[in-house]
Design a protein around this motif. Sequence first.
Motif, PDB file in Angstrom:
ATOM      1  N   SER A  21       0.850  -1.191   0.000  1.00  0.00           N
ATOM      2  CA  SER A  21       0.000   0.000   0.000  1.00  0.00           C
ATOM      3  C   SER A  21       0.885   1.240   0.000  1.00  0.00           C
ATOM      4  O   SER A  21       1.966   1.246   0.606  1.00  0.00           O
ATOM      5  N   GLU A  22       0.423   2.273  -0.689  1.00  0.00           N
ATOM      6  CA  GLU A  22       1.176   3.521  -0.736  1.00  0.00           C
ATOM      7  C   GLU A  22       0.583   4.518   0.256  1.00  0.00           C
ATOM      8  O   GLU A  22      -0.624   4.527   0.483  1.00  0.00           O
ATOM      9  N   GLY A  23       1.443   5.343   0.807  1.00  0.00           N
ATOM     10  CA  GLY A  23       1.002   6.389   1.726  1.00  0.00           C
ATOM     11  C   GLY A  23       0.908   7.726   1.017  1.00  0.00           C
ATOM     12  O   GLY A  23       1.837   8.135   0.325  1.00  0.00           O
ATOM     13  N   ILE A  24      -0.238   8.368   1.165  1.00  0.00           N
ATOM     14  CA  ILE A  24      -0.447   9.705   0.610  1.00  0.00           C
ATOM     15  C   ILE A  24      -0.447  10.688   1.764  1.00  0.00           C
ATOM     16  O   ILE A  24      -1.345  10.646   2.618  1.00  0.00           O
ATOM     17  N   VAL A  25       0.536  11.548   1.839  1.00  0.00           N
ATOM     18  CA  VAL A  25       0.572  12.572   2.880  1.00  0.00           C
ATOM     19  C   VAL A  25      -0.454  13.631   2.501  1.00  0.00           C
ATOM     20  O   VAL A  25      -0.318  14.306   1.478  1.00  0.00           O
ATOM     21  N   ALA A  26      -1.505  13.752   3.307  1.00  0.00           N
ATOM     22  CA  ALA A  26      -2.622  14.637   3.002  1.00  0.00           C
ATOM     23  C   ALA A  26      -2.770  15.702   4.084  1.00  0.00           C
ATOM     24  O   ALA A  26      -2.164  15.608   5.150  1.00  0.00           O
TER      25      ALA A  26
END
Length: 130
Positions: A73-78
């Motif tokens: 899974s990829e992490g999206i810094v939001a």
Amino acid sequence: MTIDGLKALRVLSSQDIQTNCTLIFNAMQALAAAKAGATMVSPFVGRLDDIQSDGMELVGQIVQMYSHYGIRSEGIVASVRGPLHALQAAQIGADILTTPWVHLKAMMRHPLTDIGLERFLADWEKIKNR
């Protein structure tokens, strides 16, 4: 993150539908979402900072856990609040960053770049019609 949300992630993942599990506020939510099949998870770092919690620390925890367990899974810094979040995300090894246009423009600015551009343009004006 709810149990129903995890169930939905598992069903969608089993049908090869990509998902982004958003509103992640702790590492266990991110781990559970990834284990349920989330393609991406989005920790909201700015909102954590707003309540005096370290949002970027959470991103580091997620990157470390995913690396340790081989999670894809990829992490999206939001919910980015400024250029510093972007720098920290890159240093930590986050996969993706979402940021407002104003912060992206601020990341590209530096006083020495501005001065250098002014000088180059002034020099060009001096020689362009020779």
